[in-house]
Motif scaffolding. Structure first.
Motif, PDB file in Angstrom:
ATOM      1  N   ILE A 102      -1.851  -3.815 -10.279  1.00 16.91           N
ATOM      2  CA  ILE A 102      -2.915  -4.116 -11.246  1.00 16.91           C
ATOM      3  C   ILE A 102      -4.238  -3.515 -10.780  1.00 16.91           C
ATOM      4  N   ALA A 103      -4.540  -3.624  -9.495  1.00 14.00           N
ATOM      5  CA  ALA A 103      -5.778  -3.039  -8.961  1.00 14.00           C
ATOM      6  C   ALA A 103      -5.779  -1.530  -9.147  1.00 14.00           C
ATOM      7  N   HIS A 104      -4.620  -0.879  -8.956  1.00 13.32           N
ATOM      8  CA  HIS A 104      -4.542   0.567  -9.143  1.00 13.32           C
ATOM      9  C   HIS A 104      -4.796   0.936 -10.598  1.00 13.32           C
ATOM     10  N   ILE A 105      -4.176   0.212 -11.515  1.00 12.13           N
ATOM     11  CA  ILE A 105      -4.350   0.504 -12.939  1.00 12.13           C
ATOM     12  C   ILE A 105      -5.805   0.287 -13.353  1.00 12.13           C
ATOM     13  N   LEU A 106      -6.416  -0.809 -12.914  1.00 15.11           N
ATOM     14  CA  LEU A 106      -7.803  -1.082 -13.272  1.00 15.11           C
ATOM     15  C   LEU A 106      -8.757  -0.064 -12.657  1.00 15.11           C
ATOM     16  N   ALA A 107      -8.538   0.296 -11.388  1.00 12.81           N
ATOM     17  CA  ALA A 107      -9.399   1.290 -10.743  1.00 12.81           C
ATOM     18  C   ALA A 107      -9.213   2.657 -11.394  1.00 12.81           C
ATOM     19  N   PHE A 108      -7.977   2.978 -11.759  1.00 10.94           N
ATOM     20  CA  PHE A 108      -7.716   4.242 -12.450  1.00 10.94           C
ATOM     21  C   PHE A 108      -8.452   4.274 -13.777  1.00 10.94           C
ATOM     22  N   ALA A 109      -8.337   3.188 -14.546  1.00 10.63           N
ATOM     23  CA  ALA A 109      -8.989   3.127 -15.858  1.00 10.63           C
ATOM     24  C   ALA A 109     -10.504   3.198 -15.723  1.00 10.63           C
TER      25      ALA A 109
END
Length: 135
Positions: free
Chosen positions: A13-20
Motif C-alpha cells: 500500500i505504501a508503494h502504491i500511494l508513494a507511486f501515485a
C-alpha cells in the motif's frame, strides 16, 4: 494494528500511494514549490520499509526487493549519465523507482539514481542484519 503496519500489505500500500503521489512529480518540470512535499512522501515510504524490516517477520523480502532496486538504480545511473537509448528500461524503472522521485528535490535527476542505490545498500544491510537475528 501492529500486525497491519508490519505486514507485507502495508509495504504494498505504501508503494502504491508513494507511486501515485510522486508520479506527477517525476514527469513534471520539477520546479514545483511542493517539491518538499514529494520528498516527504519518499521519506515516509522509506520509513514504512524500515518499520517493516524492523518489526516484520519476513526481512528476506526487503533483501530481495532492494537488491533488485540496487541493480535498477545502477543501470539507471549508467543510462542517464551516458545518455544511452533505453526504451526497454522505462517501465521497470518507473514501477520501482518513482516512489523515490522526491529525492529529485535535493539533487539532479541523474544523481538521484545514486541516492536510490545508497538507500538500497543501507536497506539490504539492515535487512540482512535483521534476518540473522531470526536464524
Amino acid at each position: 494494528m501492529k500486525k497491519v503496519l508490519t505486514s507485507p500489505i502495508s509495504v504494498l500500500i505504501a508503494h502504491i500511494l508513494a507511486f501515485a503521489a510522486n508520479f506527477a512529480y517525476s514527469v513534471s518540470s520539477r520546479t514545483s514549490p511542493l517539491k518538499w512535499l514529494f520528498l516527504a512522501v519518499t521519506m515516509l515510504y522509506i520509513g514504512v520499509w524500515l518499520l517493516y524490516i524492523a518489526k516484520g517477520r519476513y526481512p528476506k523480502v526487503a533483501t530481495v526487493v532492494f537488491s533488485v532496486m540496487l541493480a535498477v538504480s545502477v543501470v539507471g545511473f549508467i543510462i542517464a549519465k551516458f545518455a544511452l537509448l533505453a526504451d526497454w528500461f522505462i517501465i521497470p524503472a518507473a514501477l520501482l523507482v518513482v516512489p523515490f522521485a522526491g529525492f529529485e528535490a535535493i539533487v539532479k535527476p541523474t544523481y538521484c539514481w545514486l541516492i536510490i542505490a545508497a538507500v538500497s545498500v543501507i536497506m539490504i544491510v539492515f535487512s540482512l542484519r535483521k534476518k540473522n537475528e531470526y536464524w
